[in-house]
Design an enzyme around this catalytic site. Structure first.
Site, PDB file in Angstrom:
ATOM      1  CG  HIS A 121      -0.371   0.298   2.516  1.00 15.30           C
ATOM      2  ND1 HIS A 121      -0.056  -0.677   3.441  1.00 15.30           N
ATOM      3  CD2 HIS A 121      -0.025   1.467   3.108  1.00 15.30           C
ATOM      4  CE1 HIS A 121       0.450  -0.116   4.524  1.00 15.30           C
ATOM      5  NE2 HIS A 121       0.479   1.190   4.346  1.00 15.30           N
ATOM      6  CG  ASP A 151       0.155  -4.056   2.825  1.00 15.47           C
ATOM      7  OD1 ASP A 151       0.274  -3.532   1.703  1.00 15.47           O
ATOM      8  OD2 ASP A 151       0.053  -3.404   3.872  1.00 15.47           O
ATOM      9  CB  SER A 225       3.197   1.802   6.272  1.00 20.22           C
ATOM     10  OG  SER A 225       2.049   1.937   7.054  1.00 20.22           O
TER      11      SER A 225
END
Length: 466
Positions: A121, A151, A225
């Site tokens: 993402h 992911d 992230s």
């Protein structure tokens, strides 16, 4: 006898009783003495030095120093066309203005020649990807491959020097309560280190892909992230991927993709060009007190098999409905997250020793994970699987791949029309199976348009560009 004499005698008697009690019970020869054979409650003198939570007991400095140089800043540049609905409605104007959008995150260098792992993402829909190292040097990155279900994305930069990198640790051996460091670039800051402990393993948050997170209380915020979760030796045990918060910022817990899953995905992408998913071939659910009561079982932990898929490795090995899986190889299985997390580290044709309880007896059954019947790949948010003999008979075809699921937000409105369709060709090249399609699509860029020829559920031919 006067009042003074009475008080003196009472005080003297009290002293004698106290001294006698001490000698009897607490002295080195007394009942509770350390060398008495009856009861000993003395703690080990080294306890506070090795087990205590004092700050000097755990040193994070070396792990932090090693890790911050391997964590990078990831800049994602994409372009979105903004339309004017009024002009479109009244004048049929179809043009639009292109607007640059920038997203940021983190990544981890995993090899000296510049391979970098991050979250899918973080780089999704990117037209350009820029990597900035901890020494402020910047490079343009190439996208090698992605797995949106887990992911994970793999990038590559070409630097003129050998780069520092983080080594993978075995995430299965991580223990609850173990100290960990989260390293990333929150809020566009340079490398930031936070510390915490592993709060839980195999945490299932009900997401579509990942079912086995490492949960930690180390502070993770937007921008973290794709960053590193490392142990006190500086080894990679997870890729930070999300937080659980009503505000979008850290409020207590964060989650990471286990390093064993991330490493397997990366190795698949590098070796095969796609993710090789091994499938056990069972359906069911995890046991708990209520489920066990309804099923008339005494076992309250494990994975209960409701159904075994035809032609799967599970069926061929003799697993059947009613079996309770309690272990895969040496990994204990108490929940669905335990099972899916371990299987996600395996490939088709890998053999797994499955420990089950059947009719009160414990058995160990070797199972080869399935491949062709369940093999799938993904491109542009469309998951594809091989067609079955029933599909071939129904549509009168000998080759093709079926659309299994849609994760692309731009295609969600067409999901009902697309699911179950058979893709016959891609860019006028006939497709044989998922493996050949995967190799073909791996040579194309995510932003590159492709032409699909397909059969819908009514056997009508369709041609679309995505």
């Amino acid at each position: 006898m006067n009042q003074f004499t009475k008080l003196f005698l009472a005080a003297l008697l009290s002293g004698v009783v106290t001294l006698g009690t001490y000698k009897l019970l607490l002295d080195h020869t007394g009942y509770f003495a350390a060398n008495n054979n009856s009861i000993t409650t003395t703690a080990n003198t080294s306890y506070g030095q090795t087990v205590g939570l004092a700050s000097e007991a755990v040193d994070f400095t070396q792990a932090a120093e090693n890790t911050i140089h391997t964590v990078v800043h990831v800049k994602n540049v994409s372009y979105k066309t903004l339309s004017n609905p009024i002009l479109e409605y009244f004048y049929g104007y179809k043009g639009g203005q292109s607007q640059e959008q920038i997203g940021t995150g983190s990544g981890v260098i995993i090899s000296a020649d510049g391979y970098i792992v991050t979250n899918n993402h973080v780089i999704k829909d990117a037209s350009e990807i820029e990597i900035t190292l901890n020494n402020k040097k910047s490079y343009q990155a190439k996208l090698i491959g992605t797995d949106s279900k887990m992911d994970i994305a793999l990038l590559k930069i070409d630097a003129n020097e050998k780069l520092p990198y983080t080594s993978f640790a075995n995430s299965d051996s991580v223990k609850i309560g173990e100290w960990v460091l989260a390293v990333g670039n929150p809020y566009n800051l340079t490398s930031t280190v936070t510390a915490g402990i592993v709060s839980a393993k195999a945490r299932n948050l009900g997401t579509n892909g990942i079912q086995s997170f490492i949960q930690t209380d180390a502070a993770v915020n937007p921008g973290n992230s794709g960053g590193a979760l490392v142990n006190t030796r500086g080894d990679l045990i997870g890729i930070n991927t999300m937080i659980s918060s009503m505000t979008g910022s850290y409020v207590g817990y964060s989650f990471a993709v286990p390093s064993n899953i991330a490493r397997k995905i990366i190795e698949d992408i590098m070796e095969y060009g796609n993710v090789q998913r091994g499938i056990l071939g069972v359906e069911g659910g995890e046991l708990n007190a209520m489920a066990s009561k309804e099923l008339g079982l005494t076992q309250t932990e494990g994975f209960y098999i409701h159904k075994v898929a035809k032609n799967s490795g599970a069926e061929k090995s003799g697993l059947k409905k009613g079996d309770i899986i309690i272990k895969l190889d040496h990994q204990n299985i108490a929940t669905y997250a335990d099972l899916s997390g371990y299987i996600n580290t395996k490939r088709p044709n890998d053999k797994v020793q499955v420990t089950i309880i059947r009719e009160g007896a414990t058995k160990v059954i070797p199972v080869s994970l399935s491949k062709n019947e369940f093999f799938s790949t993904e491109f542009k948010g469309i998951e594809l699987e091989n067609i079955t003999p029933e599909d071939k008979k129904k549509f009168g075809i000998t080759n093709g791949v079926k659309i299994k699921s849609i994760t692309n937000p731009n295609l969600m409105q067409y999901q009902e029309e697309l699911l179950g369709n058979i893709i016959l060709s891609i860019d006028n090249i006939k497709v044989k199976d998922v493996e050949s399609v995967s190799k073909m699509l791996n040579q194309k860029e995510e932003k590159q348009s492709i032409r699909l020829e397909m059969l819908n559920k009514n056997k009508e031919h369709l041609r679309v560009i995505i």
